[in-house]
Design a protein around this motif. Structure first.
Motif, mmCIF file in Angstrom:
data_model
loop_
_atom_site.group_PDB
_atom_site.id
_atom_site.type_symbol
_atom_site.label_atom_id
_atom_site.label_comp_id
_atom_site.label_asym_id
_atom_site.label_seq_id
_atom_site.Cartn_x
_atom_site.Cartn_y
_atom_site.Cartn_z
ATOM 1 N N ALA A 130 8.231 122.372 33.109
ATOM 2 C CA ALA A 130 9.085 121.356 33.732
ATOM 3 C C ALA A 130 9.556 120.292 32.753
ATOM 4 O O ALA A 130 10.730 119.920 32.742
ATOM 5 C CB ALA A 130 8.342 120.692 34.891
ATOM 6 N N TRP A 131 8.639 119.787 31.921
ATOM 7 C CA TRP A 131 8.946 118.628 31.080
ATOM 8 C C TRP A 131 8.934 118.910 29.587
ATOM 9 O O TRP A 131 9.270 118.037 28.791
ATOM 10 C CB TRP A 131 7.957 117.504 31.349
ATOM 11 C CG TRP A 131 8.215 116.749 32.627
ATOM 12 C CD1 TRP A 131 9.128 117.046 33.597
ATOM 13 C CD2 TRP A 131 7.542 115.571 33.060
ATOM 14 N NE1 TRP A 131 9.061 116.134 34.606
ATOM 15 C CE2 TRP A 131 8.097 115.215 34.304
ATOM 16 C CE3 TRP A 131 6.525 114.804 32.525
ATOM 17 C CZ2 TRP A 131 7.667 114.098 35.026
ATOM 18 C CZ3 TRP A 131 6.101 113.697 33.239
ATOM 19 C CH2 TRP A 131 6.674 113.346 34.475
ATOM 20 N N GLY A 132 8.510 120.083 29.158
ATOM 21 C CA GLY A 132 8.434 120.382 27.736
ATOM 22 C C GLY A 132 7.109 119.941 27.140
ATOM 23 O O GLY A 132 6.164 119.598 27.859
ATOM 24 N N GLU A 133 7.043 119.941 25.830
ATOM 25 C CA GLU A 133 5.818 119.549 25.122
ATOM 26 C C GLU A 133 5.641 118.035 25.191
ATOM 27 O O GLU A 133 6.618 117.297 25.240
ATOM 28 C CB GLU A 133 5.886 119.973 23.655
ATOM 29 C CG GLU A 133 5.838 121.474 23.454
ATOM 30 C CD GLU A 133 4.515 122.091 23.883
ATOM 31 O OE1 GLU A 133 3.451 121.455 23.715
ATOM 32 O OE2 GLU A 133 4.552 123.209 24.408
ATOM 33 N N PRO A 134 4.389 117.571 25.175
ATOM 34 C CA PRO A 134 4.169 116.121 25.133
ATOM 35 C C PRO A 134 4.817 115.506 23.895
ATOM 36 O O PRO A 134 5.091 116.198 22.916
ATOM 37 C CB PRO A 134 2.643 115.997 25.053
ATOM 38 C CG PRO A 134 2.116 117.292 25.545
ATOM 39 C CD PRO A 134 3.143 118.320 25.200
ATOM 40 N N CYS A 135 5.033 114.221 23.945
ATOM 41 C CA CYS A 135 5.706 113.477 22.885
ATOM 42 C C CYS A 135 4.969 113.592 21.549
ATOM 43 O O CYS A 135 3.771 113.362 21.471
ATOM 44 C CB CYS A 135 5.790 112.016 23.307
ATOM 45 S SG CYS A 135 6.694 110.973 22.174
ATOM 46 N N ASN A 136 5.703 113.937 20.515
ATOM 47 C CA ASN A 136 5.114 114.058 19.181
ATOM 48 C C ASN A 136 4.985 112.717 18.472
ATOM 49 O O ASN A 136 4.168 112.569 17.585
ATOM 50 C CB ASN A 136 5.960 114.987 18.307
ATOM 51 C CG ASN A 136 5.896 116.413 18.782
ATOM 52 O OD1 ASN A 136 4.913 116.841 19.378
ATOM 53 N ND2 ASN A 136 6.949 117.156 18.527
ATOM 54 N N THR A 137 5.794 111.747 18.844
ATOM 55 C CA THR A 137 5.792 110.470 18.145
ATOM 56 C C THR A 137 5.018 109.398 18.911
ATOM 57 O O THR A 137 4.962 108.266 18.486
ATOM 58 C CB THR A 137 7.238 109.982 17.914
ATOM 59 O OG1 THR A 137 7.886 109.846 19.179
ATOM 60 C CG2 THR A 137 8.001 110.947 17.033
ATOM 61 N N GLY A 193 -11.042 114.372 32.034
ATOM 62 C CA GLY A 193 -9.958 115.319 31.779
ATOM 63 C C GLY A 193 -9.153 114.954 30.555
ATOM 64 O O GLY A 193 -9.700 114.559 29.541
ATOM 65 N N GLU A 194 -7.855 115.049 30.677
ATOM 66 C CA GLU A 194 -6.962 114.887 29.542
ATOM 67 C C GLU A 194 -5.701 114.149 29.980
ATOM 68 O O GLU A 194 -5.307 114.220 31.141
ATOM 69 C CB GLU A 194 -6.593 116.301 29.066
ATOM 70 C CG GLU A 194 -5.954 116.389 27.724
ATOM 71 C CD GLU A 194 -5.819 117.857 27.299
ATOM 72 O OE1 GLU A 194 -4.808 118.155 26.665
ATOM 73 O OE2 GLU A 194 -6.694 118.677 27.593
ATOM 74 N N SER A 195 -5.061 113.454 29.043
ATOM 75 C CA SER A 195 -3.772 112.823 29.336
ATOM 76 C C SER A 195 -2.744 113.281 28.310
ATOM 77 O O SER A 195 -3.078 113.460 27.142
ATOM 78 C CB SER A 195 -3.888 111.296 29.322
ATOM 79 O OG SER A 195 -4.206 110.823 28.032
ATOM 80 N N TRP A 196 -1.543 113.506 28.797
ATOM 81 C CA TRP A 196 -0.422 113.869 27.925
ATOM 82 C C TRP A 196 0.608 112.765 28.025
ATOM 83 O O TRP A 196 1.014 112.374 29.118
ATOM 84 C CB TRP A 196 0.242 115.166 28.369
ATOM 85 C CG TRP A 196 -0.529 116.406 28.091
ATOM 86 C CD1 TRP A 196 -1.775 116.525 27.565
ATOM 87 C CD2 TRP A 196 -0.067 117.729 28.328
ATOM 88 N NE1 TRP A 196 -2.126 117.840 27.475
ATOM 89 C CE2 TRP A 196 -1.095 118.599 27.928
ATOM 90 C CE3 TRP A 196 1.103 118.265 28.846
ATOM 91 C CZ2 TRP A 196 -0.977 119.985 28.032
ATOM 92 C CZ3 TRP A 196 1.217 119.633 28.952
ATOM 93 C CH2 TRP A 196 0.192 120.489 28.533
ATOM 94 N N GLU A 197 1.071 112.297 26.889
ATOM 95 C CA GLU A 197 2.055 111.231 26.858
ATOM 96 C C GLU A 197 3.444 111.808 26.614
ATOM 97 O O GLU A 197 3.654 112.591 25.683
ATOM 98 C CB GLU A 197 1.696 110.236 25.762
ATOM 99 C CG GLU A 197 2.536 108.988 25.799
ATOM 100 C CD GLU A 197 2.019 107.936 24.837
ATOM 101 O OE1 GLU A 197 2.845 107.128 24.389
ATOM 102 O OE2 GLU A 197 0.821 107.930 24.523
ATOM 103 N N TYR A 198 4.372 111.407 27.463
ATOM 104 C CA TYR A 198 5.785 111.735 27.298
ATOM 105 C C TYR A 198 6.522 110.440 26.973
ATOM 106 O O TYR A 198 5.910 109.377 26.892
ATOM 107 C CB TYR A 198 6.333 112.401 28.576
ATOM 108 C CG TYR A 198 5.860 113.831 28.725
ATOM 109 C CD1 TYR A 198 6.611 114.886 28.227
ATOM 110 C CD2 TYR A 198 4.637 114.115 29.320
ATOM 111 C CE1 TYR A 198 6.170 116.203 28.339
ATOM 112 C CE2 TYR A 198 4.189 115.424 29.441
ATOM 113 C CZ TYR A 198 4.964 116.452 28.939
ATOM 114 O OH TYR A 198 4.530 117.750 29.042
ATOM 115 N N ARG A 199 7.794 110.529 26.787
ATOM 116 C CA ARG A 199 8.557 109.355 26.355
ATOM 117 C C ARG A 199 8.383 108.160 27.294
ATOM 118 O O ARG A 199 8.196 107.035 26.833
ATOM 119 C CB ARG A 199 10.032 109.733 26.239
ATOM 120 C CG ARG A 199 10.854 108.662 25.610
ATOM 121 C CD ARG A 199 12.233 109.146 25.295
ATOM 122 N NE ARG A 199 13.053 107.991 24.997
ATOM 123 C CZ ARG A 199 14.335 107.935 25.159
ATOM 124 N NH1 ARG A 199 14.989 108.976 25.581
ATOM 125 N NH2 ARG A 199 14.995 106.855 24.866
#
Length: 99
Positions: free
Chosen positions: A58-65, A75-81
């Motif tokens: 749905a959203w792609g890979e988490p933010c690289n920067t 658990g885990e957290s993924w950061e997006y823009r």
């Protein structure tokens, strides 16, 4: 002719990386996904209970920067823009919210 080929190659690369194409590629590989979840993915949205792979669809890979992925005891957290997605220890979305 050389310029035409460059334009064709660039167009092909850009078309392959659109969110719509990414979503359809993931959906095509996962006929086992619930049809309602597939519709959420196709709309570019996420929902509670999604797997990590469905969030990637749905959203792609988490933010690289950004801060990126973090693991916690819950658990885990993924950061997006603009958003952070929180997964439980089973790897399913618990919640998400603005950064």
């Amino acid at each position: 002719m050389k310029h035409f080929m460059i334009i064709v190659v660039i167009s092909w690369i850009v078309a392959c990386e659109t969110p719509t194409v990414r979503r359809e590629d993931f959906v095509a590989k996962h006929s086992d996904w619930d049809p309602q979840m597939v519709e959420v993915i196709r709309a570019g949205m996420i929902a509670k209970g999604m797997t990590k792979e469905q969030v990637r669809a749905a959203w792609g890979e988490p933010c690289n920067t950004c801060q990126g992925t973090r693991k916690w005891e819950w658990g885990e957290s993924w950061e997006y823009r603009t958003q952070v997605v929180f997964f439980n220890t089973d790897g399913l979305v618990m919640r998400w919210g603005p950064k």
